[in-house]
Design a protein around this motif. Structure first.
Motif, PDB file in Angstrom:
ATOM      1  N   ALA A   1      -2.250  -7.077  -0.089  1.00  0.00           N
ATOM      2  CA  ALA A   1      -1.188  -6.625   0.816  1.00  0.00           C
ATOM      3  C   ALA A   1      -1.708  -6.289   2.210  1.00  0.00           C
ATOM      4  O   ALA A   1      -1.062  -6.637   3.206  1.00  0.00           O
ATOM      5  CB  ALA A   1      -0.459  -5.430   0.197  1.00  0.00           C
ATOM      6  N   PRO A   2      -2.875  -5.621   2.364  1.00  0.00           N
ATOM      7  CA  PRO A   2      -3.360  -5.328   3.726  1.00  0.00           C
ATOM      8  C   PRO A   2      -3.632  -6.585   4.547  1.00  0.00           C
ATOM      9  O   PRO A   2      -3.308  -6.626   5.741  1.00  0.00           O
ATOM     10  CB  PRO A   2      -4.646  -4.534   3.469  1.00  0.00           C
ATOM     11  N   VAL A   3      -4.229  -7.606   3.939  1.00  0.00           N
ATOM     12  CA  VAL A   3      -4.533  -8.829   4.682  1.00  0.00           C
ATOM     13  C   VAL A   3      -3.249  -9.550   5.087  1.00  0.00           C
ATOM     14  O   VAL A   3      -3.100 -10.004   6.226  1.00  0.00           O
ATOM     15  CB  VAL A   3      -5.443  -9.756   3.847  1.00  0.00           C
ATOM     16  N   LEU A   4      -2.300  -9.653   4.172  1.00  0.00           N
ATOM     17  CA  LEU A   4      -1.028 -10.284   4.511  1.00  0.00           C
ATOM     18  C   LEU A   4      -0.267  -9.452   5.537  1.00  0.00           C
ATOM     19  O   LEU A   4       0.417  -9.993   6.406  1.00  0.00           O
ATOM     20  CB  LEU A   4      -0.182 -10.474   3.249  1.00  0.00           C
TER      21      LEU A   4
ATOM     22  N   ALA B   1       0.829  -2.562   5.183  1.00  0.00           N
ATOM     23  CA  ALA B   1       0.740  -3.139   3.840  1.00  0.00           C
ATOM     24  C   ALA B   1       1.927  -2.755   2.967  1.00  0.00           C
ATOM     25  O   ALA B   1       2.225  -3.444   1.986  1.00  0.00           O
ATOM     26  CB  ALA B   1      -0.561  -2.689   3.170  1.00  0.00           C
ATOM     27  N   THR B   2       2.633  -1.684   3.321  1.00  0.00           N
ATOM     28  CA  THR B   2       3.696  -1.177   2.443  1.00  0.00           C
ATOM     29  C   THR B   2       4.830  -2.170   2.216  1.00  0.00           C
ATOM     30  O   THR B   2       5.169  -2.457   1.056  1.00  0.00           O
ATOM     31  CB  THR B   2       4.250   0.146   2.995  1.00  0.00           C
ATOM     32  N   PRO B   3       5.475  -2.726   3.259  1.00  0.00           N
ATOM     33  CA  PRO B   3       6.554  -3.679   2.976  1.00  0.00           C
ATOM     34  C   PRO B   3       6.057  -4.944   2.298  1.00  0.00           C
ATOM     35  O   PRO B   3       6.792  -5.559   1.526  1.00  0.00           O
ATOM     36  CB  PRO B   3       7.138  -3.979   4.359  1.00  0.00           C
ATOM     37  N   VAL B   4       4.815  -5.338   2.557  1.00  0.00           N
ATOM     38  CA  VAL B   4       4.245  -6.504   1.870  1.00  0.00           C
ATOM     39  C   VAL B   4       4.095  -6.205   0.390  1.00  0.00           C
ATOM     40  O   VAL B   4       4.451  -7.020  -0.468  1.00  0.00           O
ATOM     41  CB  VAL B   4       2.885  -6.899   2.476  1.00  0.00           C
ATOM     42  N   ARG B   5       3.578  -5.021   0.103  1.00  0.00           N
ATOM     43  CA  ARG B   5       3.384  -4.643  -1.313  1.00  0.00           C
ATOM     44  C   ARG B   5       4.737  -4.562  -2.029  1.00  0.00           C
ATOM     45  O   ARG B   5       4.869  -5.005  -3.179  1.00  0.00           O
ATOM     46  CB  ARG B   5       2.661  -3.296  -1.383  1.00  0.00           C
ATOM     47  N   GLU B   6       5.745  -4.015  -1.364  1.00  0.00           N
ATOM     48  CA  GLU B   6       7.072  -3.920  -1.966  1.00  0.00           C
ATOM     49  C   GLU B   6       7.669  -5.305  -2.208  1.00  0.00           C
ATOM     50  O   GLU B   6       8.290  -5.557  -3.242  1.00  0.00           O
ATOM     51  CB  GLU B   6       7.994  -3.091  -1.071  1.00  0.00           C
TER      52      GLU B   6
END
Length: 273
Positions: free
Chosen positions: A97-100, A108-113
């Motif tokens: 998630a941090p890299v994306l 990273a939060t909305p990517v992780r969600e």
């Protein structure tokens, strides 16, 4: 094509074309006002019944503005789905998630969600302390999805061919034509979206919202590419042939030919997965 400076087999592989799926950076939500004391808050009929004056009370704070965050998460989810269909997110690869998030310009939060939603849909699986691995799918899964879609869509579309007046189909011609244009462009992700819109519009005439949700989920799953399989090798000619079937299907629906509709839908689902 430029590659990101972060990401590896262990930390995640960045999307190959960040400009195409880039979303605006998140904006920090303003801090909420302090909550009112419990003994001073009155709501609904209870306060009115006691005749209490409320002009001197501390106002109930407005909720935090979650619309922006939901919008970012939705944009990230759409971008990730596009990357899945186009093959930018490769089956078997792990993405963090941090890299994306760096690639999209968000935290990273909305990517992780968004990735958690894709995990619920079966597109990725969680890899503890690393990120998310894109699921490797086999030809058998694709065949099973085609079979289930046929069980749902064939009888519904046959019924629609018998019951929906010809003039109701007129609004769907632009959608069918949009799939042809998308196929001509040769972009698999653009075609996938136009394809879903057309199928959803047809099935929407059934008036069954539950059916729409199930059918769209199955349709989306069927669009994820296989590793080295036929879906990943489909070119512009295949997309154009699929799009032309939309035109033929809509013609049969308009003229009320359920047997022709049945044959076309079965062939179409076999071709597209």
């Amino acid at each position: 094509m430029k590659q990101g400076t972060q990401g590896s087999a262990g930390t995640g592989t960045p999307l190959e074309d960040p400009a195409r799926a880039r979303v605006p950076a998140q904006q920090r939500a303003p801090a909420a006002e302090p909550a009112a004391a419990p003994d001073r808050v009155r709501c609904g009929p209870q306060g009115a019944a006691r005749g209490e004056h409320t002009h001197s009370e501390t106002p109930i704070p407005h909720p935090r503005p979650v619309v922006q965050r939901a919008s970012v998460r939705g944009q990230i989810l759409d971008a990730l789905r596009t990357a899945l269909v186009s093959g930018e997110l490769r089956p078997g690869e792990v993405y963090s998630a941090p890299v994306l998030g760096d690639r999209f310009g968000v935290s990273a939060t909305p990517v992780r969600e968004a990735m958690q939603q894709l995990a619920l849909e079966g597109a990725v699986e969680v890899v503890p302390n690393r990120g998310f691995r894109v699921v490797v799918r086999g030809a058998r899964e694709l065949a099973e999805l085609s079979e289930v879609r046929a069980l749902i869509e064939v009888p519904v579309m046959m019924r629609l061919a018998r019951t929906v007046p010809a003039d109701r189909w007129a609004d769907l011609w632009p959608l069918a034509e949009a799939t042809v244009r998308a196929a001509d462009a040769g972009c698999r992700a653009t075609y996938a979206e136009a394809d879903r819109v057309f199928h959803r519009a047809v099935l929407a005439l059934s008036g069954n919202d539950q059916l729409l949700g199930i059918a769209e989920d199955l349709h989306r799953r069927a669009q994820w590419p296989l590793v080295g399989g036929p879906a990943s090798a489909r070119g512009r000619a295949d997309l154009v042939a699929d799009a032309r079937q939309h035109m033929a299907l809509l013609e049969a629906l308009t003229t009320g030919e359920p047997d022709v509709v049945q044959a076309l839908v079965r062939e179409h689902l076999t071709r597209t997965g």
